[in-house]
Design a protein around this motif. Structure first.
Motif, PDB file in Angstrom:
ATOM      1  N   ASP A 137       0.842  -1.195   0.000  1.00  0.00           N
ATOM      2  CA  ASP A 137       0.000   0.000   0.000  1.00  0.00           C
ATOM      3  C   ASP A 137       0.875   1.241   0.000  1.00  0.00           C
ATOM      4  OD1 ASP A 137      -2.349  -1.474   0.067  1.00  0.00           O
ATOM      5  OD2 ASP A 137      -2.378  -1.569   2.264  1.00  0.00           O
ATOM      6  N   PRO A 138       0.408   2.328  -0.582  1.00  0.00           N
ATOM      7  CA  PRO A 138       1.211   3.555  -0.625  1.00  0.00           C
ATOM      8  C   PRO A 138       1.261   4.216   0.743  1.00  0.00           C
ATOM      9  CG  PRO A 138      -0.972   3.985  -1.475  1.00  0.00           C
ATOM     10  CD  PRO A 138      -0.895   2.498  -1.238  1.00  0.00           C
ATOM     11  N   ASP A 139       2.280   5.010   0.974  1.00  0.00           N
ATOM     12  CA  ASP A 139       2.372   5.818   2.189  1.00  0.00           C
ATOM     13  C   ASP A 139       1.617   7.117   1.930  1.00  0.00           C
ATOM     14  OD1 ASP A 139       2.987   7.362   4.364  1.00  0.00           O
ATOM     15  OD2 ASP A 139       5.110   6.848   4.407  1.00  0.00           O
ATOM     16  N   LEU A 140       0.441   7.230   2.519  1.00  0.00           N
ATOM     17  CA  LEU A 140      -0.409   8.390   2.265  1.00  0.00           C
ATOM     18  C   LEU A 140       0.008   9.613   3.067  1.00  0.00           C
ATOM     19  CD1 LEU A 140      -3.891   6.621   2.127  1.00  0.00           C
ATOM     20  CD2 LEU A 140      -2.373   7.228   0.235  1.00  0.00           C
ATOM     21  N   ASN A 141       1.085   9.489   3.835  1.00  0.00           N
ATOM     22  CA  ASN A 141       1.613  10.626   4.582  1.00  0.00           C
ATOM     23  C   ASN A 141       2.806  11.286   3.891  1.00  0.00           C
ATOM     24  OD1 ASN A 141      -0.135  10.725   6.985  1.00  0.00           O
ATOM     25  ND2 ASN A 141       0.642   8.664   7.319  1.00  0.00           N
ATOM     26  N   GLN A 187       5.622  14.114  -3.587  1.00  0.00           N
ATOM     27  CA  GLN A 187       6.384  12.860  -3.585  1.00  0.00           C
ATOM     28  C   GLN A 187       5.438  11.677  -3.803  1.00  0.00           C
ATOM     29  OE1 GLN A 187       8.082  13.434   0.396  1.00  0.00           O
ATOM     30  NE2 GLN A 187      10.105  13.642  -0.547  1.00  0.00           N
ATOM     31  N   THR A 188       4.315  11.943  -4.422  1.00  0.00           N
ATOM     32  CA  THR A 188       3.244  10.957  -4.551  1.00  0.00           C
ATOM     33  C   THR A 188       2.843  10.800  -6.010  1.00  0.00           C
ATOM     34  OG1 THR A 188       2.354  11.443  -2.347  1.00  0.00           O
ATOM     35  CG2 THR A 188       0.833  10.452  -3.923  1.00  0.00           C
ATOM     36  N   GLY A 194      -1.254   0.441 -10.075  1.00  0.00           N
ATOM     37  CA  GLY A 194      -0.599  -0.089  -8.875  1.00  0.00           C
ATOM     38  C   GLY A 194      -1.519   0.061  -7.677  1.00  0.00           C
ATOM     39  N   LYS A 195      -0.993   0.573  -6.582  1.00  0.00           N
ATOM     40  CA  LYS A 195      -1.824   0.830  -5.401  1.00  0.00           C
ATOM     41  C   LYS A 195      -1.934   2.335  -5.121  1.00  0.00           C
ATOM     42  CE  LYS A 195      -2.861  -3.432  -4.284  1.00  0.00           C
ATOM     43  NZ  LYS A 195      -2.415  -4.104  -3.054  1.00  0.00           N
ATOM     44  N   CYS A 196      -1.692   3.145  -6.132  1.00  0.00           N
ATOM     45  CA  CYS A 196      -1.719   4.602  -5.963  1.00  0.00           C
ATOM     46  C   CYS A 196      -3.111   5.091  -5.591  1.00  0.00           C
ATOM     47  CB  CYS A 196      -1.302   5.291  -7.261  1.00  0.00           C
ATOM     48  SG  CYS A 196       0.370   4.939  -7.778  1.00  0.00           S
TER      49      CYS A 196
END
Length: 237
Positions: free
Chosen positions: A33-37, A42-43, A124-126
């Motif tokens: 899973d993406p780092d939503l922080n 950077q996303t 992906g999991k974006c």
């Protein structure tokens, strides 16, 4: 489990995938899973728009998916996606005039399971972004369950809720996408074309990201919180 998954759960069909399709699906499922922080800048966001046989989220069919990525705050015109799902029954003339995907293109589209796997591999999991995301989410989720047998629970951002909260001084209500595009001078070259709509919405996302960062909402999680709060406040009034 989301409300959407619960809604369709009783209708879950039997799905048979080839070994190759199953392997591709499992590879996607195993992605982290993406780092939503992380910062917006950077996303990788993926803006999504669909075309369908109509506006009924329960009965109408997914015809095509368009998507455009916004990576580290920038739109890469080469980082885009479009696929037409093969239709056994072509949509009616009025519907074709709306989105421009003719009968031949619908009949000759990609087999739905393979089209949806391509879409999963692209995103992906974006986190996904749309304007009035419930419709796009529901049409894709129904297709995912029907053709791949999975519950599609990707994180979504809905600019229809986020923009009025960020720009209360401009438009403090839920309006059509075109109102925001006109306000910020964003051109949509071909309305109701999935990829063209995505490019326009991606530019609107850039506007939202910049305003959100100014207000301390510097990451996807904080933007999602803006959406959650506005939804809650509207339900409470």
């Amino acid at each position: 489990m989301s409300w959407l998954a619960r809604f369709f759960r009783s209708k879950k069909p039997e799905v048979v995938l080839s070994p190759e399709q199953r392997e591709r699906l499992e590879r996607w499922q195993q992605l982290p899973d993406p780092d939503l922080n992380h910062s917006h800048f950077q996303t990788r966001y993926v803006v999504v728009d669909v075309e369908s046989s109509g506006l009924n989220m329960v009965k109408d069919r997914l015809i095509s998916i368009g998507a455009v990525a916004v990576v580290n705050g920038l739109i890469d015109t080469q980082d885009a996606f479009e696929v037409i799902l093969k239709q056994e029954v072509v949509s009616d003339t009025a519907n074709i005039l709306l989105h421009g995907i003719g009968g031949s293109a619908q009949r000759e589209g990609m087999e739905p399971a393979d089209a949806l796997l391509l879409f999963l591999e692209y995103i992906g999991k974006c986190p996904l972004v749309a304007y009035h995301a419930m419709f796009d989410h529901s049409m894709i989720a129904r297709a995912m369950e029907k053709y791949l047998g999975i519950e599609f629970e990707q994180q979504w951002l809905d600019l229809a809720w986020i923009m009025p909260e960020l720009f209360q001084d401009r438009i403090d209500t839920n309006v059509a996408l075109d109102a925001w595009l006109n306000l910020f001078g964003i051109e949509n070259i071909q309305r109701h074309n999935a990829v063209s709509d995505c490019y326009a919405t991606a530019k609107l996302l850039q506007v939202a990201m910049a305003r959100a960062a100014e207000r301390g909402a510097e990451c996807p999680e904080r933007m999602m919180e803006i959406e959650r709060v506005r939804r809650w406040l509207r339900r409470s009034n």
